[in-house]
Design a protein around this motif. Sequence first.
Motif, PDB file in Angstrom:
ATOM      1  N   CYS A  96       0.712  -1.260  -0.125  1.00 56.15           N
ATOM      2  CA  CYS A  96      -0.089   0.136  -0.027  1.00 56.15           C
ATOM      3  C   CYS A  96       1.050   1.268  -0.022  1.00 56.15           C
ATOM      4  O   CYS A  96       0.656   2.302  -0.846  1.00 56.15           O
ATOM      5  CB  CYS A  96      -0.892  -0.004   1.050  1.00 56.15           C
ATOM      6  N   ARG A  97       1.813   1.181   0.792  1.00 59.86           N
ATOM      7  CA  ARG A  97       2.864   2.566   0.958  1.00 59.86           C
ATOM      8  C   ARG A  97       3.336   2.778  -0.348  1.00 59.86           C
ATOM      9  O   ARG A  97       3.458   3.721  -1.091  1.00 59.86           O
ATOM     10  CB  ARG A  97       3.876   2.137   1.972  1.00 59.86           C
ATOM     11  N   ARG A 101       0.871   4.058  -3.108  1.00 60.78           N
ATOM     12  CA  ARG A 101       0.500   5.362  -2.661  1.00 60.78           C
ATOM     13  C   ARG A 101       1.537   6.399  -2.973  1.00 60.78           C
ATOM     14  O   ARG A 101       1.397   7.451  -3.402  1.00 60.78           O
ATOM     15  CB  ARG A 101       0.124   5.416  -1.437  1.00 60.78           C
ATOM     16  N   GLN A 149      -2.167   7.552  -7.439  1.00 57.95           N
ATOM     17  CA  GLN A 149      -3.594   7.859  -6.578  1.00 57.95           C
ATOM     18  C   GLN A 149      -4.637   6.767  -6.762  1.00 57.95           C
ATOM     19  O   GLN A 149      -5.791   7.116  -6.541  1.00 57.95           O
ATOM     20  CB  GLN A 149      -4.108   9.314  -6.970  1.00 57.95           C
ATOM     21  N   GLY A 187      -2.958   5.678   3.253  1.00 60.52           N
ATOM     22  CA  GLY A 187      -3.736   6.002   1.926  1.00 60.52           C
ATOM     23  C   GLY A 187      -4.556   4.952   1.323  1.00 60.52           C
ATOM     24  O   GLY A 187      -5.081   5.230   0.246  1.00 60.52           O
ATOM     25  N   ASP A 201      -8.088   3.544   0.791  1.00 59.26           N
ATOM     26  CA  ASP A 201      -9.402   4.361   0.740  1.00 59.26           C
ATOM     27  C   ASP A 201     -10.566   3.545   1.725  1.00 59.26           C
ATOM     28  O   ASP A 201     -11.550   4.287   2.035  1.00 59.26           O
ATOM     29  CB  ASP A 201      -9.966   4.373  -0.870  1.00 59.26           C
TER      30      ASP A 201
END
Length: 250
Positions: A60-61, A64, A68, A90, A92
Amino acid sequence: MHLLLIEDDERVAGPLMEGLQRFGFTVEHARTGADGLAAREPQMVLLDLGLPDMDGIDVCRTLRLRSQVPIIMISARSDEVDRVLGLELGADDYLSKPFGVRELVARIRAVRRRAGPAAAEPASAVPASGDDRPDPVAQQIGPLTIDRRSRQVHLHQIPVGLAPKEFDLLAYLADDPGAVRTRQQILDAVWEPNYFGPTKTLDVHVAALRRKLDNPAWIDNIRGVGFRLMPPADAAADREAEPHVQEVDR
């Protein structure tokens, strides 16, 4: 809509992909974090945290930092710390296993509505600078402009007033112009999976949209299948090229 599922457990990935495809999604499957990071950028990522080669938090890091693209974390971890960390990095949304496909589909739609279509576009598709940069929200289909953030529609630059469900129906068909959506897919997407009302309501909304778009050919009715959205000229050319596809009387 193109989804990337990063999930190592085939017992989870198989049924999940099958269920999402029934709702009209295209799903690419990556079994490791490295494979997921190497895949072409999708319109949304479904990310498991328990991967064999790296922690989903690290995936995820990394995602991001470079994109986006909307991310929904799906995990057996239900601790508040994991949820908070994922969202802070980040993601959602965060969905704890076990869950149903219908709930996931509802989360996907909610995240897409919040993020807007610009967040789903690969970065390489957007010019870095210049006056030709596309509008980050509005979608253009021939003379038709659909702005999902403001829920406004223009035809030949003239505003078109739509009821909420009419806009939702148009926006759903516009997600993939030219693609045929079955009646059940449309009902599940626009009226939500728990809709059990009369299917005639779909025909009523299609008829209203055709009137407001000033040309019934905008929404093609494919006999025995469903509907598709196309600019009238393109739809006519497509029917001429494929005479075996018949259209019911409007």
